[in-house]
Design a protein around this motif. Structure first.
Motif, PDB file in Angstrom:
ATOM      1  N   ARG A 156       0.843  -1.202   0.000  1.00  0.00           N
ATOM      2  CA  ARG A 156       0.000   0.000   0.000  1.00  0.00           C
ATOM      3  C   ARG A 156       0.875   1.246   0.000  1.00  0.00           C
ATOM      4  O   ARG A 156       1.816   1.347   0.794  1.00  0.00           O
ATOM      5  N   CYS A 157       0.552   2.185  -0.863  1.00  0.00           N
ATOM      6  CA  CYS A 157       1.136   3.522  -0.807  1.00  0.00           C
ATOM      7  C   CYS A 157       0.187   4.383   0.019  1.00  0.00           C
ATOM      8  O   CYS A 157      -0.935   4.668  -0.413  1.00  0.00           O
ATOM      9  N   VAL A 158       0.621   4.782   1.221  1.00  0.00           N
ATOM     10  CA  VAL A 158      -0.283   5.460   2.149  1.00  0.00           C
ATOM     11  C   VAL A 158      -0.103   6.967   2.165  1.00  0.00           C
ATOM     12  O   VAL A 158      -0.899   7.675   2.791  1.00  0.00           O
ATOM     13  N   ASP A 159       0.939   7.464   1.489  1.00  0.00           N
ATOM     14  CA  ASP A 159       1.125   8.918   1.456  1.00  0.00           C
ATOM     15  C   ASP A 159       2.014   9.285   0.272  1.00  0.00           C
ATOM     16  O   ASP A 159       2.956   8.562  -0.066  1.00  0.00           O
ATOM     17  N   ARG A 160       1.683  10.412  -0.336  1.00  0.00           N
ATOM     18  CA  ARG A 160       2.526  10.995  -1.384  1.00  0.00           C
ATOM     19  C   ARG A 160       2.521  12.501  -1.173  1.00  0.00           C
ATOM     20  O   ARG A 160       1.453  13.136  -1.216  1.00  0.00           O
ATOM     21  N   THR A 161       3.697  13.085  -0.932  1.00  0.00           N
ATOM     22  CA  THR A 161       3.788  14.491  -0.574  1.00  0.00           C
ATOM     23  C   THR A 161       4.982  15.133  -1.273  1.00  0.00           C
ATOM     24  O   THR A 161       6.086  14.581  -1.239  1.00  0.00           O
ATOM     25  N   ALA A 162       4.759  16.262  -1.881  1.00  0.00           N
ATOM     26  CA  ALA A 162       5.862  17.028  -2.466  1.00  0.00           C
ATOM     27  C   ALA A 162       6.701  17.635  -1.342  1.00  0.00           C
ATOM     28  O   ALA A 162       6.168  18.175  -0.369  1.00  0.00           O
ATOM     29  N   THR A 163       8.008  17.536  -1.466  1.00  0.00           N
ATOM     30  CA  THR A 163       8.904  18.114  -0.474  1.00  0.00           C
ATOM     31  C   THR A 163       8.999  19.619  -0.706  1.00  0.00           C
ATOM     32  O   THR A 163       9.211  20.070  -1.837  1.00  0.00           O
ATOM     33  N   THR A 164       8.872  20.388   0.365  1.00  0.00           N
ATOM     34  CA  THR A 164       8.902  21.843   0.263  1.00  0.00           C
ATOM     35  C   THR A 164      10.146  22.409   0.933  1.00  0.00           C
ATOM     36  O   THR A 164      10.817  21.733   1.727  1.00  0.00           O
TER      37      THR A 164
ATOM     38  N   GLN B  59      12.539  21.024   4.245  1.00  0.00           N
ATOM     39  CA  GLN B  59      13.978  20.776   4.082  1.00  0.00           C
ATOM     40  C   GLN B  59      14.648  22.085   3.711  1.00  0.00           C
ATOM     41  O   GLN B  59      14.405  22.635   2.639  1.00  0.00           O
ATOM     42  N   ARG B  60      15.518  22.591   4.612  1.00  0.00           N
ATOM     43  CA  ARG B  60      16.084  23.904   4.381  1.00  0.00           C
ATOM     44  C   ARG B  60      17.395  24.085   5.121  1.00  0.00           C
ATOM     45  O   ARG B  60      17.709  23.345   6.045  1.00  0.00           O
TER      46      ARG B  60
ATOM     47  N   HIS C 285      24.090  24.172   1.319  1.00  0.00           N
ATOM     48  CA  HIS C 285      23.004  24.117   0.347  1.00  0.00           C
ATOM     49  C   HIS C 285      21.969  23.086   0.764  1.00  0.00           C
ATOM     50  O   HIS C 285      22.297  22.000   1.249  1.00  0.00           O
ATOM     51  N   SER C 286      20.709  23.428   0.537  1.00  0.00           N
ATOM     52  CA  SER C 286      19.617  22.512   0.823  1.00  0.00           C
ATOM     53  C   SER C 286      18.654  22.536  -0.362  1.00  0.00           C
ATOM     54  O   SER C 286      19.057  22.847  -1.489  1.00  0.00           O
ATOM     55  N   LEU C 287      17.379  22.259  -0.110  1.00  0.00           N
ATOM     56  CA  LEU C 287      16.447  22.093  -1.224  1.00  0.00           C
ATOM     57  C   LEU C 287      16.268  23.375  -2.030  1.00  0.00           C
ATOM     58  O   LEU C 287      16.142  23.327  -3.259  1.00  0.00           O
ATOM     59  N   ALA C 288      16.252  24.534  -1.375  1.00  0.00           N
ATOM     60  CA  ALA C 288      16.018  25.779  -2.108  1.00  0.00           C
ATOM     61  C   ALA C 288      17.033  25.982  -3.223  1.00  0.00           C
ATOM     62  O   ALA C 288      16.694  26.494  -4.298  1.00  0.00           O
ATOM     63  N   GLN C 289      18.268  25.590  -2.975  1.00  0.00           N
ATOM     64  CA  GLN C 289      19.317  25.749  -3.996  1.00  0.00           C
ATOM     65  C   GLN C 289      19.244  24.663  -5.071  1.00  0.00           C
ATOM     66  O   GLN C 289      19.920  24.757  -6.091  1.00  0.00           O
ATOM     67  N   ALA C 290      18.432  23.625  -4.844  1.00  0.00           N
ATOM     68  CA  ALA C 290      18.312  22.526  -5.798  1.00  0.00           C
ATOM     69  C   ALA C 290      17.132  22.697  -6.740  1.00  0.00           C
ATOM     70  O   ALA C 290      16.972  21.912  -7.677  1.00  0.00           O
ATOM     71  N   LEU C 291      16.283  23.703  -6.503  1.00  0.00           N
ATOM     72  CA  LEU C 291      15.115  23.939  -7.343  1.00  0.00           C
ATOM     73  C   LEU C 291      15.378  25.085  -8.309  1.00  0.00           C
ATOM     74  O   LEU C 291      16.091  26.048  -7.989  1.00  0.00           O
TER      75      LEU C 291
ATOM     76  N   TRP D 227      10.354  22.174 -10.815  1.00  0.00           N
ATOM     77  CA  TRP D 227      11.468  21.514 -11.485  1.00  0.00           C
ATOM     78  C   TRP D 227      12.760  21.756 -10.715  1.00  0.00           C
ATOM     79  O   TRP D 227      12.926  22.770 -10.043  1.00  0.00           O
ATOM     80  N   THR D 228      13.685  20.812 -10.829  1.00  0.00           N
ATOM     81  CA  THR D 228      14.991  20.952 -10.203  1.00  0.00           C
ATOM     82  C   THR D 228      15.948  21.696 -11.130  1.00  0.00           C
ATOM     83  O   THR D 228      15.654  21.919 -12.313  1.00  0.00           O
ATOM     84  N   VAL D 229      17.111  22.068 -10.602  1.00  0.00           N
ATOM     85  CA  VAL D 229      18.106  22.757 -11.420  1.00  0.00           C
ATOM     86  C   VAL D 229      18.650  21.865 -12.530  1.00  0.00           C
ATOM     87  O   VAL D 229      19.219  22.356 -13.497  1.00  0.00           O
ATOM     88  N   GLU D 230      18.455  20.544 -12.399  1.00  0.00           N
ATOM     89  CA  GLU D 230      18.898  19.624 -13.451  1.00  0.00           C
ATOM     90  C   GLU D 230      17.848  19.456 -14.550  1.00  0.00           C
ATOM     91  O   GLU D 230      18.058  18.708 -15.504  1.00  0.00           O
TER      92      GLU D 230
END
Length: 328
Positions: A269-277, A281-282, A290-296, A303-306
């Motif tokens: 069962r997949c019980v949760d799906r959540t976008a990371t904000t 994560q910071r 560097h954390s997530l803000a620098q990766a977006l 979208w990510t920087v890649e």
């Protein structure tokens, strides 16, 4: 800390007394000590561990924060020692009155997982445990004992720091990867693997190893990144993903469901799906890199920087239906 401290050795032996022979536990402790002592910062970490002040040792969870120890003396020296173990990634933590604002709001992740769990009197294996924050949440939710493993020496040292304040609770952490643990370390009621699968070149092998660590009918709790889409497909991640190295492709939900069934699990069962904000994560004063803000990508929301879809994490529950190949 010349090797695995006596308290860790004593509590780990007690946790495994009914399932593993003494030689297995001794081998685990020796491998743990050898792995830590080879790190270039080990002596510096030892000095800071030795400098931690005496405290009244206890722990509890307060609104998602792990609160451990009551300080004796001034805070300045304690803060200096605690900052020597930066970066602090999993938390939040409050150690002897010092608030450590970790990179991850790991309490948010636990809030998404915990409603689906009954850990009462369960023996738990926590794979990729980091500094062991989630192990304390598992104990707080009724687990009998938690055995964690993580190959990153700094995280294992941070766990030792937390235990200095919390006391000898049944939350243990070994400085090893899952695949380096003896196959006889098995028969757990529940196994957690959170934030590990996408770092494995052969994900089905990882899932199969997790299944072998469970008793028949035991529960896997898997938390991992997924790709968007309805088809059973793998999203290639050729260089980096969201700034992370060693991400070997992201499966869609449909493909991951197939992988779990192929690995010997049922009732998937997949019980949760959540976008990371960037609120979850910071970067912080205790993780000033560097954390997530620098990766977006600031010009392309979602979208990510890649040029890949931004991180979305899922939580899965599954039952082991194939018995382990061996037992202690």
């Amino acid at each position: 800390m010349a090797g695995p401290d006596a308290e860790l050795a004593q509590t780990l032996r007690a946790a495994l007394a009914q399932t593993c022979n003494p030689e297995t536990v001794d081998d685990l402790l020796a491998a743990h000590s050898n792995h830590l002592s080879r790190h270039g910062d080990f002596s510096r970490w030892q000095n800071h561990l030795a400098g931690l002040p005496p405290v009244h040792r206890d722990w509890h969870i307060d609104g998602g924060t792990l609160v451990a120890g009551r300080r004796v003396g001034k805070a300045e020296a304690l803060i200096e020692h605690l900052r020597s173990f930066i970066p602090w990634r999993k938390g939040p933590l409050r150690l002897a009155g010092v608030n450590i604002d970790t990179e991850w709001r790991s309490d948010w992740k636990w809030d998404r997982i915990s409603p689906h769990l009954d850990l009462t009197a369960k023996r738990v294996l926590d794979v990729g445990a980091g500094n062991g924050y989630f192990g304390w949440r598992m104990l707080d939710q009724g687990a009998e004992a938690v055995i964690g493993c993580d190959p990153t020496p700094l995280f294992v040292i941070q766990h030792a720091v937390i235990r200095h304040f919390a006391g000898p609770a049944a939350n243990h952490l070994l400085a090893q990867r899952l695949e380096d643990l003896p196959q006889t370390l098995a028969d757990f009621d529940a196994v957690f693997s959170m934030g590990v699968l996408y770092h494995r070149r052969r994900p089905i092998d990882h899932l199969t190893d997790l299944r072998k660590r469970l008793k028949q009918g035991g529960t896997l709790i898997l938390e991992t990144l997924v790709a968007p889409g309805d088809a059973a497909q793998l999203l290639p991640t050729p260089d980096r993903y969201a700034g992370m190295r060693n991400v070997h492709g992201l499966p869609t939900v449909a493909l991951l469901h197939q992988w779990l069934e192929q690995s010997g699990f049922s009732t998937v069962r997949c019980v949760d799906r959540t976008a990371t904000t960037i609120e979850e994560q910071r970067s912080t004063d205790w993780m000033p890199y560097h954390s997530l803000a620098q990766a977006l990508d600031p010009a392309r929301p979602g979208w990510t920087v890649e040029g890949l879809p931004a991180p979305a994490r899922t939580v899965w529950l599954a039952r082991s239906v194939s018995p382990p190949d061996s037992a202690c």
